[in-house]
Design a protein around this motif. Structure first.
Motif, PDB file in Angstrom:
ATOM      1  N   UNK A  85       9.298 -24.586  38.854  1.00  0.00           N
ATOM      2  CA  UNK A  85       9.540 -23.149  38.727  1.00  0.00           C
ATOM      3  C   UNK A  85      10.971 -22.906  38.275  1.00  0.00           C
ATOM      4  N   UNK A  86      11.116 -22.017  37.300  1.00  0.00           N
ATOM      5  CA  UNK A  86      12.452 -21.676  36.782  1.00  0.00           C
ATOM      6  C   UNK A  86      12.353 -20.337  36.075  1.00  0.00           C
ATOM      7  N   UNK A  87      13.505 -19.699  35.840  1.00  0.00           N
ATOM      8  CA  UNK A  87      13.472 -18.433  35.120  1.00  0.00           C
ATOM      9  C   UNK A  87      13.247 -18.701  33.636  1.00  0.00           C
ATOM     10  N   UNK A  88      12.868 -17.661  32.923  1.00  0.00           N
ATOM     11  CA  UNK A  88      12.502 -17.836  31.537  1.00  0.00           C
ATOM     12  C   UNK A  88      13.671 -18.276  30.668  1.00  0.00           C
ATOM     13  N   UNK A  89      14.886 -17.889  31.012  1.00  0.00           N
ATOM     14  CA  UNK A  89      16.064 -18.307  30.240  1.00  0.00           C
ATOM     15  C   UNK A  89      16.238 -19.828  30.315  1.00  0.00           C
ATOM     16  N   UNK A  90      16.078 -20.379  31.514  1.00  0.00           N
ATOM     17  CA  UNK A  90      16.215 -21.828  31.700  1.00  0.00           C
ATOM     18  C   UNK A  90      15.110 -22.568  30.958  1.00  0.00           C
ATOM     19  N   UNK A  91      13.907 -22.041  31.046  1.00  0.00           N
ATOM     20  CA  UNK A  91      12.785 -22.672  30.356  1.00  0.00           C
ATOM     21  C   UNK A  91      12.980 -22.655  28.847  1.00  0.00           C
ATOM     22  N   UNK A  92      13.441 -21.533  28.323  1.00  0.00           N
ATOM     23  CA  UNK A  92      13.663 -21.431  26.876  1.00  0.00           C
ATOM     24  C   UNK A  92      14.762 -22.379  26.421  1.00  0.00           C
ATOM     25  N   UNK A  93      15.783 -22.563  27.238  1.00  0.00           N
ATOM     26  CA  UNK A  93      16.858 -23.492  26.895  1.00  0.00           C
ATOM     27  C   UNK A  93      16.307 -24.916  26.802  1.00  0.00           C
ATOM     28  N   UNK A  94      15.455 -25.274  27.738  1.00  0.00           N
ATOM     29  CA  UNK A  94      14.856 -26.609  27.714  1.00  0.00           C
ATOM     30  C   UNK A  94      13.995 -26.789  26.468  1.00  0.00           C
ATOM     31  N   UNK A  95      13.219 -25.772  26.155  1.00  0.00           N
ATOM     32  CA  UNK A  95      12.364 -25.830  24.975  1.00  0.00           C
ATOM     33  C   UNK A  95      13.191 -26.076  23.717  1.00  0.00           C
ATOM     34  N   UNK A  96      14.281 -25.308  23.556  1.00  0.00           N
ATOM     35  CA  UNK A  96      15.117 -25.473  22.355  1.00  0.00           C
ATOM     36  C   UNK A  96      15.732 -26.861  22.283  1.00  0.00           C
ATOM     37  N   UNK A  97      16.189 -27.356  23.425  1.00  0.00           N
ATOM     38  CA  UNK A  97      16.824 -28.672  23.459  1.00  0.00           C
ATOM     39  C   UNK A  97      15.851 -29.777  23.074  1.00  0.00           C
ATOM     40  N   UNK A  98      14.667 -29.753  23.662  1.00  0.00           N
ATOM     41  CA  UNK A  98      13.669 -30.782  23.371  1.00  0.00           C
ATOM     42  C   UNK A  98      13.188 -30.688  21.932  1.00  0.00           C
ATOM     43  N   UNK A  99      12.993 -29.460  21.457  1.00  0.00           N
ATOM     44  CA  UNK A  99      12.541 -29.272  20.083  1.00  0.00           C
ATOM     45  C   UNK A  99      13.563 -29.849  19.105  1.00  0.00           C
ATOM     46  N   UNK A 100      14.843 -29.547  19.325  1.00  0.00           N
ATOM     47  CA  UNK A 100      15.903 -30.050  18.443  1.00  0.00           C
ATOM     48  C   UNK A 100      15.968 -31.575  18.473  1.00  0.00           C
ATOM     49  N   UNK A 101      15.901 -32.140  19.680  1.00  0.00           N
ATOM     50  CA  UNK A 101      15.964 -33.599  19.824  1.00  0.00           C
ATOM     51  C   UNK A 101      14.807 -34.276  19.114  1.00  0.00           C
ATOM     52  N   UNK A 102      13.595 -33.766  19.324  1.00  0.00           N
ATOM     53  CA  UNK A 102      12.417 -34.408  18.739  1.00  0.00           C
ATOM     54  C   UNK A 102      12.410 -34.288  17.219  1.00  0.00           C
ATOM     55  N   UNK A 103      12.925 -33.184  16.678  1.00  0.00           N
ATOM     56  CA  UNK A 103      12.975 -33.025  15.232  1.00  0.00           C
ATOM     57  C   UNK A 103      14.025 -33.937  14.602  1.00  0.00           C
ATOM     58  N   UNK A 104      15.118 -34.148  15.314  1.00  0.00           N
ATOM     59  CA  UNK A 104      16.213 -34.973  14.791  1.00  0.00           C
ATOM     60  C   UNK A 104      15.789 -36.436  14.639  1.00  0.00           C
ATOM     61  N   UNK A 105      14.941 -36.906  15.531  1.00  0.00           N
ATOM     62  CA  UNK A 105      14.515 -38.306  15.480  1.00  0.00           C
ATOM     63  C   UNK A 105      13.703 -38.597  14.217  1.00  0.00           C
ATOM     64  N   UNK A 106      12.864 -37.632  13.786  1.00  0.00           N
ATOM     65  CA  UNK A 106      12.130 -37.740  12.530  1.00  0.00           C
ATOM     66  C   UNK A 106      11.379 -39.069  12.397  1.00  0.00           C
ATOM     67  N   UNK A 107      10.580 -39.403  13.406  1.00  0.00           N
ATOM     68  CA  UNK A 107       9.844 -40.678  13.409  1.00  0.00           C
ATOM     69  C   UNK A 107       8.363 -40.501  13.097  1.00  0.00           C
TER      70      UNK A 107
END
Length: 401
Positions: A40-62
């Motif tokens: 459980x977390x507030x929506x701001x924290x969840x959105x921050x996690x989403x952006x971080x993971x999305x950026x990381x996964x796109x950068x790997x480009x595998x």
């Protein structure tokens, strides 16, 4: 009214125990695909996690897709990601992640097709007679008419133009990539008509909504099922009809906790959920969504009130419904029919009964519905229940009370 979305996130990493990784290495697993369930977390924290993971996964480009879809159903927050092991480990090390489960295959629970196509609604619909009488062997169905209700069919789709639906079936959403908005398998049309067909349905006034989560081979993924539940809950909430709506899932696979957690959140949001017990002749508690405590789980009986040896059983079963040699609509034409067997056929008998009770008795909420099903059910008729409640679904036909 609160909407239901499905999404996820990332938090600043601390040195804590890794989030558990479950379901990995199972025979039906989908390589490199995972469902991440958040704490459980507030929506701001969840959105921050989403952006971080999305950026990381796109950068790997595998070649992996990265974040495929995010989920939010009431208090259930998570996402589906396709990623490499390094990204997976970084996710598991995040303190905001509750647990991670490898995605896997899920299938329709229709067993032992009888292969008896027919050309019109003239065959024996014994299952309808069974749920409107206390004793087996009475074919006449007795029902009453009543107020609008809605059945979300998570399945292979629906042939909405079939004569059984009379314009009451519509397309909702399609989660099978590259597929058309058609039922290219038949399972979904069959189950939908059992819920609400004009002549073969339990409640021929309910509106049927196709949510396609299974392909032409009646196969899908847990990630797609969770997305289907989310869509159905959001749609029912946005239309102001969630307390008059049911989700039917004639689907199953080995127990999968993220799906069970999503079912709980859907029920908490006001939706009623009905699920097939599955067709492996074992304890239903080892399968999902059958094992979800909040689901109304349905095992099968045949025309003599015997549990077929293929029907699952046990403490996770709530009730029995007709499931052997069930005649219903089929996909091949607007006048085609087919006979099938399975807990897939038992589940829509109960889902149709749920909408029937919504419209006739104005009850709502999973607890109230389940209690009413138990109160009405025909007791001690099932042969070989094998630890399941000995209860067959009954619609409250006043002549039998």
């Amino acid at each position: 009214m609160k909407t239901v979305y499905c999404f996820l996130t990332v938090l600043a990493p601390f040195v804590l125990a890794k989030a558990p990784l479950v379901n990995r290495g199972v025979s039906d697993g989908i390589a490199d695909n995972y469902i991440v369930v958040m704490k459980k977390a507030d929506s701001k924290t969840l959105q921050a996690h989403y952006r971080q993971i999305h950026t990381t996964s796109q950068r790997i480009n595998d070649g992996n897709q990265g974040v495929v879809r995010t989920y939010q159903v009431q208090d259930f927050n998570g996402y589906h990601i396709e990623c490499d092991n390094a990204t997976l480990e970084s996710i598991r090390n995040n303190p905001g992640v509750d647990y991670v489960a490898q995605d896997g295959r899920v299938t329709a629970q229709s067993a032992i097709p009888t292969n008896v196509p027919r050309s019109g609604p003239t065959a024996n619909t014994w299952g309808l007679g069974r749920i409107s009488h206390r004793d087996a062997g009475i074919p006449v169905y007795v029902d009453e008419n009543n107020a609008p209700t809605f059945a979300y069919m998570l399945d292979t789709g629906i042939r909405v133009t079939h004569q059984e639906f009379g314009g009451r079936a519509i397309w909702g959403q399609n989660f099978i990539t590259g597929s058309q908005n058609i039922d290219d398998n038949g399972h979904g049309t069959h189950t939908a008509a059992t819920v609400g067909g004009n002549t073969v349905g339990v409640d021929n006034s309910t509106k049927l909504i196709a949510v396609k989560v299974l392909d032409q081979n009646s196969s899908g993924a847990w990630s797609g099922m969770i997305a289907g539940i989310q869509w159905a809950v959001n749609d029912a909430q946005s239309q102001g009809r969630i307390t008059r709506s049911v989700i039917n899932m004639s689907i199953g696979g080995p127990k999968f906790q993220p799906l069970n957690d999503c079912v709980k959140s859907a029920v908490d949001a006001g939706m009623t959920v009905v699920a097939a017990a599955c067709n492996y002749g074992v304890d239903a508690c080892t399968y999902s969504p059958a094992s979800a405590p909040e689901a109304i789980t349905v095992a099968a009986v045949d025309i003599s009130d015997t549990r077929p040896n293929w029907s699952n059983y046990g403490a996770c079963v709530n009730i029995f419904g007709p499931g052997d040699n069930i005649y219903s609509a089929w996909k091949d034409s607007d006048t085609s029919y087919q006979v099938l067997s399975g807990t897939s056929m038992a589940s829509p008998h109960v889902a149709g009964l749920v909408t029937y009770l919504f419209s006739r008795e104005f009850i709502s909420g999973q607890t109230e519905v389940n209690n009413r099903l138990i109160q009405l059910g025909t007791e001690n008729k099932v042969q070989n229940p094998n630890g399941s409640p000995n209860l067959i679904a009954f619609n409250g036909n006043k002549d039998e009370l």
